[in-house]
Write a protein that holds these residues in place. Structure first.
Motif, PDB file in Angstrom:
ATOM      1  N   PRO A   6       0.823  -1.210   0.000  1.00 49.06           N
ATOM      2  CA  PRO A   6       0.000   0.000   0.000  1.00 49.06           C
ATOM      3  C   PRO A   6       0.863   1.269   0.000  1.00 49.06           C
ATOM      4  CG  PRO A   6      -0.043  -1.043   2.138  1.00 49.06           C
ATOM      5  CD  PRO A   6       0.715  -1.947   1.227  1.00 49.06           C
ATOM      6  N   GLU A   7       2.169   1.115   0.205  1.00 46.18           N
ATOM      7  CA  GLU A   7       3.063   2.272   0.173  1.00 46.18           C
ATOM      8  C   GLU A   7       3.127   2.882  -1.226  1.00 46.18           C
ATOM      9  OE1 GLU A   7       5.667   3.107   3.329  1.00 46.18           O
ATOM     10  OE2 GLU A   7       3.495   3.133   3.252  1.00 46.18           O
ATOM     11  N   PRO A   9       0.671   2.945  -3.997  1.00 42.88           N
ATOM     12  CA  PRO A   9      -0.599   2.693  -4.679  1.00 42.88           C
ATOM     13  C   PRO A   9      -0.530   3.169  -6.134  1.00 42.88           C
ATOM     14  CG  PRO A   9      -0.849   4.190  -2.781  1.00 42.88           C
ATOM     15  CD  PRO A   9       0.594   4.029  -3.029  1.00 42.88           C
ATOM     16  N   ILE A  12      -3.816   6.246  -6.699  1.00 47.44           N
ATOM     17  CA  ILE A  12      -4.108   7.415  -5.847  1.00 47.44           C
ATOM     18  C   ILE A  12      -2.820   8.181  -5.585  1.00 47.44           C
ATOM     19  CG2 ILE A  12      -6.227   6.647  -4.718  1.00 47.44           C
ATOM     20  CD1 ILE A  12      -4.561   5.516  -2.466  1.00 47.44           C
ATOM     21  N   LYS A  19      -3.116   9.879   3.766  1.00 48.53           N
ATOM     22  CA  LYS A  19      -4.359   9.965   4.508  1.00 48.53           C
ATOM     23  C   LYS A  19      -4.899   8.557   4.794  1.00 48.53           C
ATOM     24  CE  LYS A  19      -8.668  12.119   3.542  1.00 48.53           C
ATOM     25  NZ  LYS A  19      -9.434  13.023   2.684  1.00 48.53           N
ATOM     26  N   TRP A  20      -4.845   7.738   3.756  1.00 43.92           N
ATOM     27  CA  TRP A  20      -5.251   6.340   3.902  1.00 43.92           C
ATOM     28  C   TRP A  20      -4.466   5.663   5.017  1.00 43.92           C
ATOM     29  CZ3 TRP A  20      -9.106   3.663   1.985  1.00 43.92           C
ATOM     30  CH2 TRP A  20      -9.688   4.030   0.771  1.00 43.92           C
ATOM     31  N   MET A  21      -3.155   5.845   4.929  1.00 43.61           N
ATOM     32  CA  MET A  21      -2.314   5.124   5.884  1.00 43.61           C
ATOM     33  C   MET A  21      -2.619   5.566   7.307  1.00 43.61           C
ATOM     34  SD  MET A  21      -0.918   2.912   4.221  1.00 43.61           S
ATOM     35  CE  MET A  21      -0.144   2.211   5.677  1.00 43.61           C
TER      36      MET A  21
ATOM     37  N   TYR B 365      -8.424  -0.465   6.175  1.00 43.46           N
ATOM     38  CA  TYR B 365      -9.433   0.590   6.220  1.00 43.46           C
ATOM     39  C   TYR B 365     -10.410   0.332   5.076  1.00 43.46           C
ATOM     40  CZ  TYR B 365     -11.603   5.140   6.259  1.00 43.46           C
ATOM     41  OH  TYR B 365     -12.530   6.140   6.334  1.00 43.46           O
ATOM     42  N   ALA B 421      -6.490  10.356  12.890  1.00 47.12           N
ATOM     43  CA  ALA B 421      -5.946  10.274  11.538  1.00 47.12           C
ATOM     44  C   ALA B 421      -6.398  11.392  10.610  1.00 47.12           C
ATOM     45  CB  ALA B 421      -6.331   8.941  10.925  1.00 47.12           C
ATOM     46  N   PRO B 423      -6.965  15.294   9.146  1.00 47.80           N
ATOM     47  CA  PRO B 423      -6.250  16.575   9.209  1.00 47.80           C
ATOM     48  C   PRO B 423      -7.205  17.710   9.586  1.00 47.80           C
ATOM     49  CG  PRO B 423      -6.798  16.074   6.943  1.00 47.80           C
ATOM     50  CD  PRO B 423      -7.364  14.960   7.779  1.00 47.80           C
ATOM     51  N   LYS B 436     -15.079   8.358   9.260  1.00 48.78           N
ATOM     52  CA  LYS B 436     -14.105   7.254   9.326  1.00 48.78           C
ATOM     53  C   LYS B 436     -14.334   6.304  10.502  1.00 48.78           C
ATOM     54  CE  LYS B 436     -10.251   9.562   7.063  1.00 48.78           C
ATOM     55  NZ  LYS B 436      -8.982  10.291   7.300  1.00 48.78           N
ATOM     56  N   HIS B 494      -4.378  -9.682   3.426  1.00 50.15           N
ATOM     57  CA  HIS B 494      -4.186  -8.643   2.404  1.00 50.15           C
ATOM     58  C   HIS B 494      -5.169  -8.864   1.255  1.00 50.15           C
ATOM     59  CE1 HIS B 494      -2.023  -6.295  -0.687  1.00 50.15           C
ATOM     60  NE2 HIS B 494      -1.553  -5.617   0.336  1.00 50.15           N
ATOM     61  N   GLU B 498      -8.307  -6.363   0.224  1.00 50.18           N
ATOM     62  CA  GLU B 498      -8.433  -5.816  -1.134  1.00 50.18           C
ATOM     63  C   GLU B 498      -9.734  -6.281  -1.787  1.00 50.18           C
ATOM     64  OE1 GLU B 498      -4.778  -6.358  -3.400  1.00 50.18           O
ATOM     65  OE2 GLU B 498      -4.311  -4.322  -2.698  1.00 50.18           O
ATOM     66  N   LYS B 503      -8.201  -0.840   2.109  1.00 54.63           N
ATOM     67  CA  LYS B 503      -6.789  -0.515   1.972  1.00 54.63           C
ATOM     68  C   LYS B 503      -6.042  -1.206   3.097  1.00 54.63           C
ATOM     69  CE  LYS B 503      -3.967   1.389  -0.568  1.00 54.63           C
ATOM     70  NZ  LYS B 503      -3.960   0.972  -1.984  1.00 54.63           N
ATOM     71  N   PRO B 504      -5.213  -2.195   2.769  1.00 56.21           N
ATOM     72  CA  PRO B 504      -4.499  -2.903   3.836  1.00 56.21           C
ATOM     73  C   PRO B 504      -3.362  -2.077   4.415  1.00 56.21           C
ATOM     74  CG  PRO B 504      -4.433  -4.102   1.734  1.00 56.21           C
ATOM     75  CD  PRO B 504      -4.891  -2.713   1.445  1.00 56.21           C
ATOM     76  N   ALA B 505      -3.045  -2.311   5.665  1.00 59.96           N
ATOM     77  CA  ALA B 505      -1.848  -1.734   6.268  1.00 59.96           C
ATOM     78  C   ALA B 505      -0.621  -2.383   5.621  1.00 59.96           C
ATOM     79  CB  ALA B 505      -1.848  -1.960   7.772  1.00 59.96           C
ATOM     80  N   LYS B 506       0.516  -1.824   5.943  1.00 55.97           N
ATOM     81  CA  LYS B 506       1.777  -2.301   5.373  1.00 55.97           C
ATOM     82  C   LYS B 506       2.043  -3.743   5.804  1.00 55.97           C
ATOM     83  CE  LYS B 506       6.516  -0.631   5.292  1.00 55.97           C
ATOM     84  NZ  LYS B 506       7.446   0.307   5.940  1.00 55.97           N
TER      85      LYS B 506
END
Lengths: 224, 591
Positions: A6-7, A9, A12, A19-21, B365, B421, B423, B436, B494, B498, B503-506
């Protein structure tokens, strides 16, 4: 299975990706506890710490900030903190809702930065220096304390450091302060009954049966 | 008889049970319901969930909003007191400085032990899980099969109350009709995952958890649990009526003041105490099992933690259910002329083959969950799970055995992560927080570890605890089976995230990073494995030590494999079975 990070993408932009992360990390913090095993072993007491929460606190009572250890914000820092909290978290319904500061969010932030745990102690210089700066900056721009500014003046300072638009290099330390302060303020606020109502949390109330998702919720997800 | 202090100790008991958790609670229950006089020793303090549980406390009422600390690692409101991976005055050590070999040992020094905290996930081991060596040549077969244990799974499920459903899936046993309580409805997010991953062949089915979704059948269950024992039937019928059904509001990990979930303290101990046959002594830290001239166990030496004094108590039989690590420690510390290497340790296997569960995780997410219409999603942990689905693919995976998937979604009680998370500030910020909130999803895998000779504990020759008792020193090594399995978990999560448009984390860079640290999952079992061959095991199929038949190991220490199914239900079923056998042997005069 494809191992895409996901780093990087594909579709996007970087800003959206960040923001996603952030959202993923926040989601992880919430779901962590539900999954059974916390990734980290919990906050470490600082060396020579005085009174701690300990291994066997009374669980079913209400604790007040300052009860377990002394609070350390100066009166001036506290006044600035109150103004900033209410700027970040304005009431949805001003006629009926309390201000976040009336719910004691500043007391929580003071409790946090004054706490004898390493992660809290690491936040303390960031928060206190940031509150000192914001008063000094208000003085430079408007010859007043931050709390004495009108809404537009407060926003002028906050807009420079809040990260909604690109932050100038000279404000980077203040951006770090604002991010951390906002996290603490939001955590403090959304864990109060009013904050829970605000965000749409309706649990913690006994019901006879688990009703399951409402027809509206099922429809929202394409499951109805 | 009751929760007692030292001055009320009887000169001798039929059985001493060390530990008050799942194994100790079940053992004491089974024995006392059948008229056996039992003394239970608990190393921690007395604890009463009915009066102590912070049921409705919000984080704003807790210090630091309930933040997790070393002393309360699952957060302030978690039921565990005087427990965690670090316990004051009770160190343990690691044999090597290499962190990869370190084992994190979680303990709960309180009445009820770890049952106050656990996830309540109550899955039966299936037929394959008792014969793993026969299937793939790795690890050990149990000296018993599923059919030997099934009647005890039935009884434990009825006694403690388990919700779930029968799905007829491979190696995922069904319960007899009328045994399980109804499964709660799935949450919105759980249904969403189910719908979208069906095409990948992953079944999403109701999980089994030890929570009363409805009141227990106090009319019919007592006779099924205790045929021909009217006194026991009467006691358990009353105890069942004192438990309320879940009200779908709070977090089970805090404990349950209405007794809707299983904790030894609310389910096993009240009826056992009501028999009049149980004494419970708290703050009694067992040091060693004593042996008579005939080579049989004849009592326990413990340290009174309040006074620091050592005391001895006597009994005709001893049951260790102190947690597998602590049971091994007590056995290794029980040295005598007859047993110079620790009681019943002629095989040298006490402390060997310790196992945890293989853990992996990934969060994500999910935009589809944003702005979900508001409704209650709290109550009783997970409602569904994904059992291991690749039995037929075993030869293609590159690792042995499998895992099940637990996942959590929903609009749960806000915490310090809420709002962090987004802004900006002000109205637009609050709007985004609302959007969210509840859109996160978390997956975790729980998989089978194969016992290996490099994962074991022994007495540290130098370090002692506050009371001068030698402590455990741990050795650990994952095999490639576990590491590859953890990586497979992450890849699966993962893929699922998807698939649902999330959106998966790292992900982890290596398989060593993907696996959770040893001891993290707190499914520590093994250390005194059971077997059919006295030279290759510590106990027989009845949890009796081969060399000391009146010493039983009724916690997870006798496990010779650790299926992906969470161990607590099996600990209870085996403790009931072993206690039934002990009663028979005592009646026959064989002990």
């Amino acid at each position: 299975m494809e191992n895409t990070s996901p780093e990087t993408p594909q579709r996007i932009d970087r800003r959206a990706a960040l923001k996603w992360m952030g959202a993923v990390v926040a989601a992880a913090a919430v779901t962590d506890k539900l999954l059974g095993a916390p990734k980290d072993p919990g906050a470490k007491p600082i060396e020579g710490a005085g009174k701690l929460i300990g291994t066997d606190p009374v669980l079913n009572k209400t604790y007040t900030p300052g009860e377990l250890w002394s609070l350390t914000l100066t009166p001036a820092q506290r006044v600035a903190a109150i103004a900033l909290i209410d700027l970040i978290l304005p009431p949805d319904n001003p006629a009926t809702d309390k201000l976040a500061s009336q719910l004691g969010v500043q007391d929580f932030i003071d409790e946090w930065i004054s706490a004898p745990y390493e992660n809290c102690a690491a936040d303390k210089p960031v928060i206190t220096a940031g509150l000192d700066w914001i008063d000094a900056e208000a003085g430079r721009r408007f010859h007043k304390k931050f709390a004495e500014l009108d809404e537009a003046q407060k926003c002028q300072i906050a807009d420079d450091i809040c990260g909604k638009t690109p932050v100038k290099k000279e404000f980077k330390p203040q951006q770090a302060f604002f991010n951390r302060f906002r996290s603490l303020a939001a955590g403090g606020y959304y864990t109060t009954p009013q904050g829970m109502k605000d965000v749409g949390y309706v649990g913690n109330v006994p019901t006879v049966d688990f009703a399951g998702p409402t027809p509206e919720a099922l429809k929202h997800l394409g499951l109805a | 008889m009751a929760i007692i202090t030292e001055k009320d100790l009887q000169p001798a008991y039929d059985v001493i049970v060390v530990g008050s958790g799942a194994g100790g609670g079940q053992s004491a229950y089974t024995l006392t319901m059948n008229g056996v006089k039992v003394l239970m020793l608990e190393a921690g303090r007395n604890y009463d969930p009915v009066t102590e549980t912070p049921m409705f406390q919000t984080p704003s009422q807790m210090p630091l909003r309930g933040m997790s600390t070393r002393q309360k690692p699952f957060g302030f409101a978690d039921a565990t007191v005087d427990g965690g991976w670090e316990v004051p005055n009770e160190p343990y050590t690691q044999a090597s400085e290499d962190p990869k070999t370190h084992f994190k040992w979680w303990r709960a020094r309180m009445l009820g032990g770890r049952t106050n905290h656990w996830g309540r996930i109550s899955l039966r081991n299936g037929p394959y899980d008792f014969k793993p060596y026969s299937r793939d040549g790795l690890g050990f077969d149990w000296p018993i099969g599923y059919d030997d244990v099934a009647p005890y799974y039935d009884k434990v499920e009825m006694l403690v109350g388990v919700y779930g459903s029968n799905e007829g899936l491979e190696n995922t046993p069904d319960s007899p009709n009328g045994t399980l309580l109804p499964a709660p409805k799935a949450r919105a997010g759980e249904l969403f995952v189910k719908k979208h991953i069906a095409k990948h062949g992953l079944p999403v089915i109701p999980i089994h958890r030890a929570v009363l979704s409805t009141r227990q059948d106090h009319v019919n269950f007592p006779a099924r649990l205790h045929p021909n024992n009217p006194k026991a039937q009467k006691i358990i019928a009353k105890a069942m009526q004192e438990r309320a059904a879940c009200f779908w509001a709070t977090d089970c990990g805090r404990g349950c003041s209405i007794k809707a979930n299983y904790q030894s303290t609310t389910v096993h101990l009240p009826p056992a105490l009501a028999t009049g046959n149980l004494d419970v002594l708290c703050n009694a830290h067992a040091r060693e099992v004593t042996v008579g001239p005939d080579g049989k166990a004849n009592g326990v030496i413990y340290v009174d933690k309040v006074t620091g004094q050592e005391r001895a108590v006597k009994a005709r039989a001893v049951i260790l259910a102190a947690s597998s690590g602590e049971t091994a420690r007590i056995m290794l510390n029980s040295k005598s002329n007859r047993f110079p290497n620790g009681i019943a340790n002629g095989s040298g296997l006490v402390g060997k083959y310790i196992m945890d569960t293989v853990g992996g995780r990934l969060s994500g997410y999910v935009p589809a969950f944003e702005n979900l219409p508001v409704h209650n999603e709290e109550g009783a942990g997970n409602h569904v799970y994904i059992p291991w689905w690749l039995y037929k693919e075993a030869s293609k995976l590159g690792f042995a055995r499998g895992y099940h998937i637990e996942f959590s979604t929903g609009r749960r009680m806000p915490g310090m992560g809420t709002g962090g998370a987004s802004p900006g500030y002000g109205k637009s910020y609050k709007e985004e927080v609302r959007q969210k909130y509840g859109a996160g999803i978390g997956f975790s895998g729980r998989g089978e570890m194969i016992p290996n000779k490099d994962s074991f504990c022994e007495l540290d020759p130098n370090t002692k605890d506050k009371w001068g008792i030698p402590v455990l020193r741990f050795h650990w090594k994952w095999s490639d089976h576990e590491l590859k399995q953890a990586q497979h978990m992450e890849q699966t999560f993962h893929m699922i995230i998807e698939t649902i448009g999330g959106k998966p984390a790292k992900m982890s860079k290596t398989k060593e990073e993907a696996i959770e640290a040893p001891g993290s999952i707190i499914h520590e079992v093994g250390g005194a494995i059971m077997g059919a061959d006295q030279a290759k095991s510590v106990t027989n199929q009845w949890n009796q030590c081969w060399e000391v038949p009146n010493l039983l190991l009724n916690d997870g220490s006798a496990f010779c494999s650790n299926a992906d199914k969470n161990p607590t239900l099996t600990i209870m079923a085996l403790a009931w079975r072993a206690s039934d056998h002990l009663i028979e042997e005592m009646r026959k005069g064989n002990l």
